[in-house]
Design an enzyme around this catalytic site. Structure first.
Site, PDB file in Angstrom:
ATOM      1  N   ASP A   1       0.730  -1.009   0.141  1.00 32.50           N
ATOM      2  CA  ASP A   1       0.245  -0.111  -0.195  1.00 32.50           C
ATOM      3  C   ASP A   1       1.117   1.155   0.068  1.00 32.50           C
ATOM      4  OD1 ASP A   1      -2.361   1.582  -0.051  1.00 32.50           O
ATOM      5  OD2 ASP A   1      -3.041   1.414   2.287  1.00 32.50           O
TER       6      ASP A   1
ATOM      7  N   ASP B   1       2.089   3.379   7.594  1.00 34.08           N
ATOM      8  CA  ASP B   1       0.647   2.457   7.460  1.00 34.08           C
ATOM      9  C   ASP B   1       0.834   1.112   6.653  1.00 34.08           C
ATOM     10  OD1 ASP B   1      -1.936   1.725   6.817  1.00 34.08           O
ATOM     11  OD2 ASP B   1      -2.120   3.673   6.031  1.00 34.08           O
TER      12      ASP B   1
ATOM     13  N   ARG C   1       0.302   9.318   0.280  1.00 37.23           N
ATOM     14  CA  ARG C   1      -0.715   9.465   1.493  1.00 37.23           C
ATOM     15  C   ARG C   1       0.006   8.647   2.855  1.00 37.23           C
ATOM     16  NH1 ARG C   1      -3.178   6.446  -1.919  1.00 37.23           N
ATOM     17  NH2 ARG C   1      -3.602   4.243  -1.178  1.00 37.23           N
ATOM     18  N   ASN C   2       0.864   7.528   2.492  1.00 34.81           N
ATOM     19  CA  ASN C   2       1.365   6.767   3.537  1.00 34.81           C
ATOM     20  C   ASN C   2       2.680   6.932   3.921  1.00 34.81           C
ATOM     21  OD1 ASN C   2      -1.266   5.243   3.863  1.00 34.81           O
ATOM     22  ND2 ASN C   2      -0.987   4.018   2.497  1.00 34.81           N
TER      23      ASN C   2
END
Length: 217
Positions: free
Chosen positions: A68, A86, A72-73
């Site tokens: 992932d 994350d 954003r992570n």
């Protein structure tokens, strides 16, 4: 759980915030570009990519697949160092069968997924490298959503037909080359994260070959 405080939040929001008032077409005092005084430079953007690649290289050595990886992570600390976060979809290479099961039971970040992961549920460190290429695109585009103008559902069709994103126009050729190498159709032809770190180190070294000197008379 006690974790390090990351005052600059995630990379995607950081890029958007600090590029809004740095548009070449907008005349804005650089002192007003952001509350923290940070001004994004090409060198800083390369450093962001290098930090993320370095974090992923560490995960690769631990035989962990993130699954992932996206801007954003990625979190940014007080020194503007990017750190991968994350790990909700992460798995060890020995748990790949479980990863395939999750593929059918969990909403997936299709815009960041490699074709083999998206279409066949096959994950590896090389599928993380594909995702890293998308993160590079996010950095170069200053936080735009990957596959602009294409719905998430159509991204699946887009990749199934053998298409790839085009690097942003502002992207330097050497960065475009690295980005495109992460999107090789055959996973084994993509660079390893350790190799990517070395490539970025070489670029950053070139940036420092010429220095502004002040002579004392």
């Amino acid at each position: 759980m006690v974790m390090e405080y990351m005052p600059h939040g995630n990379l995607r929001d950081f890029l958007i915030l600090h590029s809004m008032k740095q548009d070449d077409e907008t005349e804005v005092d650089q002192n007003e570009c952001s509350q923290d005084g940070v001004i994004l430079t090409d060198n800083q953007m390369v450093q962001f990519a290098r930090d993320v690649a370095n974090g992923m290289a560490f995960l690769a050595r631990q035989e962990v697949i993130h699954r992932d990886l996206a801007a954003r992570n990625v979190l940014i600390d007080a020194n503007l160092t990017c750190k991968v976060s994350d790990f909700g979809l992460a798995c060890h290479v020995t748990d790949l069968e479980m990863a395939k099961r999750f593929h059918h039971e969990t909403p997936l970040p299709v815009r960041w997924m490699a074709p083999e992961a998206l279409l066949r549920g096959i994950y590896s460190q090389m599928s993380d490298v594909w995702s890293f290429g998308v993160v590079m695109w996010e950095i170069a585009s200053r936080g735009e959503k990957p596959y602009p103008g294409i719905s998430a559902k159509d991204v699946v069709i887009f990749l199934k037909d053998g298409n790839k994103m085009v690097p942003p126009r502002s992207c330097e050729q050497k960065i475009c080359n690295i980005m495109n190498s992460c999107w090789e159709e055959t996973p084994d032809q993509r660079p390893k994260f350790e190799d990517l770190v070395e490539k970025f180190d070489n670029i950053l070294d070139v940036e420092h070959d010429y220095l502004l000197l002040k002579f004392v008379h």
